[in-house]
Design a protein around this motif. Structure first.
Motif, PDB file in Angstrom:
ATOM      1  N   ALA A 140       4.932   4.804 -10.249  1.00  0.00           N
ATOM      2  CA  ALA A 140       4.558   5.339  -8.937  1.00  0.00           C
ATOM      3  C   ALA A 140       5.041   6.764  -8.779  1.00  0.00           C
ATOM      4  N   ARG A 171       7.113   3.528  -3.190  1.00  0.00           N
ATOM      5  CA  ARG A 171       6.290   2.615  -3.988  1.00  0.00           C
ATOM      6  C   ARG A 171       5.341   1.789  -3.113  1.00  0.00           C
ATOM      7  N   SER A 172       5.752   1.475  -1.878  1.00  0.00           N
ATOM      8  CA  SER A 172       4.901   0.651  -1.018  1.00  0.00           C
ATOM      9  C   SER A 172       3.686   1.425  -0.514  1.00  0.00           C
ATOM     10  N   SER A 180       1.567   2.729  -2.456  1.00  0.00           N
ATOM     11  CA  SER A 180       0.513   2.536  -3.450  1.00  0.00           C
ATOM     12  C   SER A 180      -0.611   1.698  -2.857  1.00  0.00           C
ATOM     13  N   LYS A 219      -2.166  -0.454  -4.285  1.00  0.00           N
ATOM     14  CA  LYS A 219      -2.064  -1.795  -4.871  1.00  0.00           C
ATOM     15  C   LYS A 219      -1.247  -2.740  -3.994  1.00  0.00           C
ATOM     16  N   VAL A 220      -0.411  -2.181  -3.122  1.00  0.00           N
ATOM     17  CA  VAL A 220       0.499  -3.009  -2.322  1.00  0.00           C
ATOM     18  C   VAL A 220      -0.238  -3.532  -1.095  1.00  0.00           C
ATOM     19  N   LEU A 233       5.020  -3.277  -5.028  1.00  0.00           N
ATOM     20  CA  LEU A 233       4.261  -2.720  -6.145  1.00  0.00           C
ATOM     21  C   LEU A 233       4.446  -3.562  -7.399  1.00  0.00           C
ATOM     22  N   GLU A 243       1.663  -5.528  -9.592  1.00  0.00           N
ATOM     23  CA  GLU A 243       1.543  -5.303 -11.039  1.00  0.00           C
ATOM     24  C   GLU A 243       1.668  -6.621 -11.808  1.00  0.00           C
TER      25      GLU A 243
END
Length: 190
Positions: free
Chosen positions: A18, A50-51, A53, A55-56, A81, A85
């Protein structure tokens, strides 16, 4: 030092960082009688980054997924994240197994999920980083008055200092040295 050409095994992890937001460093925090502990500020900052992203999943920004690492006797912690993943990696693995064996992807996923998720605990933390370690995980990891946080890149671990001292190969000698320094400083302060 990062090699000029990354081996193919590392290519799958390039996006996980990230933008360099990884869990690093070590921290020692006290645990009260109810199992409350503060998440280190540096880890909260990493989680916030990271949150962001895509993807989260919405709502996972302040959720940590914890599990007991039976081999090491510590708590392994993933953020939103890393949770995303892991799901991607499980799906890709299920597809590969299905292609190799002819087994249905759903059946492979069912087996992987049964091995992975039942004993994981979701733990939320507040804006100040306060959270409660689940009783069962805290007991299994033998975490008493102190929680030693160790950044491991995509995840972090929470150790009992006593257990970490006894763990052969659990962390590097430098990490143990850092822990002992932090414990000594805490003792000096009283």
């Amino acid at each position: 030092m990062v090699p000029a050409v990354l081996p193919s095994i590392w290519l799958g992890y390039a996006s996980v960082a990230a933008g360099g937001a990884v869990f690093n460093d070590v921290h020692l925090n006290g645990v009260d009688l109810k199992g409350r502990v503060s998440l280190p500020a540096a880890f909260r900052q990493t989680i916030d980054i990271r949150s962001g992203s895509p993807k989260v999943a919405s709502g996972l920004g302040r959720t940590l997924r914890m599990t007991f690492n039976a081999a090491l006797k510590c708590i392994e912690v993933s953020d939103g994240l890393q949770i995303a993943e892991t799901e991607e990696q499980m799906n890709a693995h299920a597809v590969r197994v299905s292609e190799q064996t002819g087994e249905l992807v759903g059946d492979v996923l069912d087996r992987l999920e049964a091995e992975t998720y039942p004993l994981m605990k979701d733990v939320n933390f507040d804006t100040a980083g306060r959270m409660v370690l689940p009783d069962r995980l805290r007991a299994k990891a033998q975490i008493g008055n102190d929680a030693f946080f160790v950044g491991r890149g995509r995840r972090f671990r929470i150790w009992s200092p006593e257990v970490l001292r006894a763990a052969a190969g659990g962390e590097s000698g430098d990490v143990l040295e850092e822990m002992e320094d932090l414990l000594a400083k805490r003792k000096e302060r009283g």
